[in-house]
Scaffold this active site. Structure first.
Site, PDB file in Angstrom:
ATOM      1  N   GLY A  18       0.777  -1.079  -0.015  1.00 13.51           N
ATOM      2  CA  GLY A  18       0.097   0.055  -0.132  1.00 13.51           C
ATOM      3  C   GLY A  18       0.821   1.297  -0.189  1.00 13.51           C
ATOM      4  N   VAL A  23       4.335  -5.935   2.590  1.00 16.59           N
ATOM      5  CA  VAL A  23       4.234  -6.721   3.514  1.00 16.59           C
ATOM      6  C   VAL A  23       4.510  -8.384   3.025  1.00 16.59           C
ATOM      7  CG1 VAL A  23       2.765  -7.933   5.454  1.00 16.59           C
ATOM      8  CG2 VAL A  23       2.630  -5.552   4.764  1.00 16.59           C
ATOM      9  N   LYS A  38       6.792  -6.118   7.473  1.00 16.77           N
ATOM     10  CA  LYS A  38       6.286  -4.990   6.913  1.00 16.77           C
ATOM     11  C   LYS A  38       7.428  -4.111   6.684  1.00 16.77           C
ATOM     12  CE  LYS A  38       3.213  -1.180   7.528  1.00 16.77           C
ATOM     13  NZ  LYS A  38       2.195  -0.782   8.219  1.00 16.77           N
ATOM     14  N   ASP A 132      -8.326   6.016  11.713  1.00 18.44           N
ATOM     15  CA  ASP A 132      -8.133   5.224  10.384  1.00 18.44           C
ATOM     16  C   ASP A 132      -8.621   3.854  10.079  1.00 18.44           C
ATOM     17  OD1 ASP A 132      -7.347   5.268   7.629  1.00 18.44           O
ATOM     18  OD2 ASP A 132      -5.106   4.506   7.933  1.00 18.44           O
TER      19      ASP A 132
END
Length: 347
Positions: A18, A23, A38, A132
């Site tokens: 992203g 990841v 990650k 979020d």
């Protein structure tokens, strides 16, 4: 992949990427544990992004104590001093993929929702707001165990103000999952904004698609106003002083009442969604109150809560230099490694 990281972890396959990291599924060479590795590339190059990864590390480390928050196992600053690697508890997928792939079994939806509410009850008890929450930030296993992740935008709501100046920034999270007060630029919102996001996540689990969409923040707001009843004009002025007139005069081209969107869903689950999706944040239930709702009450488990405010070593009002954030993360790295060595000592 950083050479030092490769010596610690055997990377198997890429499982996601992203705007804020990639990841991989990997194996810890020291413990043979399967983990999620990650990598946040170049994050220590810029002070703002360095601040975000520092918060991510600190908050996940603190909240890892709860079974519905993803566990942080290790953190590493790469040899180039720019990349940061997080070793996290491995989960099969995220809720967004689960929903889209048809893997979310309907009978498990109340149990998953209860887990999310319990996780956020824990976070909110420390007076922290996530900001979020969305399906992509909810990790999930095939047995429908759920974990809340991605705390880079989290903030304290007790230490965020100095005088009259709020520190909460206008943008937070993905637009479709933002509460109205955040969409309209308020800097004074509270944990009730997270409860709105949880209502949208439950609605999406039920219907299989996002409840409110739009190409912009105001577009999403229009979608909300087409479905949810507005507060009284007097309350609008108090809640949204800069946008009250626009909201009051808004005339949607096509009405999509929330009850109609949810009409084919189980009554108790639909009722919980509607209760969480109040435009007035003061009318939304807290996580504790929502856990008493008939939809999820039978899945509720009692976990210890914070008896104090959770505060980071660096307050939200401060923006440090990149090198200072690097040193803070390395300090956490060394402390975690030291604690592991102590735990392995045989007495």
């Amino acid at each position: 992949m950083d050479g030092g990281i490769s010596r610690l972890y055997e990377v198997k396959e890429k499982v996601g990427s992203g705007s804020f990291g990639t990841v991989w599924k990997a194996i810890d060479r020291r413990t043979r544990q399967v983990i999620a590795l990650k990598r946040v590339a170049g994050v220590l190059r810029n002070a703002r992004s360095a601040q975000k990864i520092y918060r991510e590390v600190e908050f996940v480390k603190i909240f890892s104590k709860h079974p519905n928050i993803v566990s942080l196992l290790d953190v590493h600053v790469a040899a180039n001093s720019l990349d940061v690697y997080l070793a996290l508890e491995f989960m099969d997928s995220d809720l967004r993929k689960f929903i889209r792939g048809g893997q979310l079994r309907r009978e498990y939806i109340p149990a998953v929702m209860a887990q999310l509410l319990q996780g956020m009850q824990f976070v909110h008890s420390g007076n922290i707001i996530h900001r979020d929450l969305k399906p992509a930030n909810i990790l999930i296993n095939r047995n429908h165990q759920a974990r809340i992740s991605d705390f880079g935008l989290a903030r304290s709501i007790t230490s965020e103000y100095t005088g009259n100046d709020p520190v909460l920034t206008q943008y937070c999270g993905t637009t479709w999952y933002l509460a109205p007060e955040a969409l309209l630029g308020s800097k004074w919102y509270t944990v009730s904004a997270d409860m709105w996001s949880l209502g949208l996540i439950l609605g999406e689990m039920l219907t299989g698609k996002p409840i409110f969409t739009g190409d912009s923040q105001m577009g999403v707001m229009e979608s909300i106003l087409s479905s949810v009843s507005c507060p009284a004009p007097r309350d609008l002025v108090r809640l949204f002083p800069r946008h009250a007139q626009w909201i009051h005069s808004f005339r949607p081209g096509q009405l999509r009442p929330l009850k109609r969107i949810l009409q084919r869903q189980p009554q108790e689950a639909a009722d919980l969604v509607i209760r969480l999706l109040h435009i007035n944040p003061n009318e939304r239930p807290t996580a504790d109150q929502a856990l008493r709702h008939p939809c999820v009450a039978s899945y509720r488990k009692r976990w210890p809560m914070f008896d104090r405010d959770v505060k980071l070593r660096v307050p939200d009002t401060a923006l440090l230099q990149c090198g200072e954030y690097r040193d803070l993360i390395r300090r956490i790295e060394n402390k975690m490694e030291s604690m592991k060595r102590v735990s392995h000592v045989k007495i």
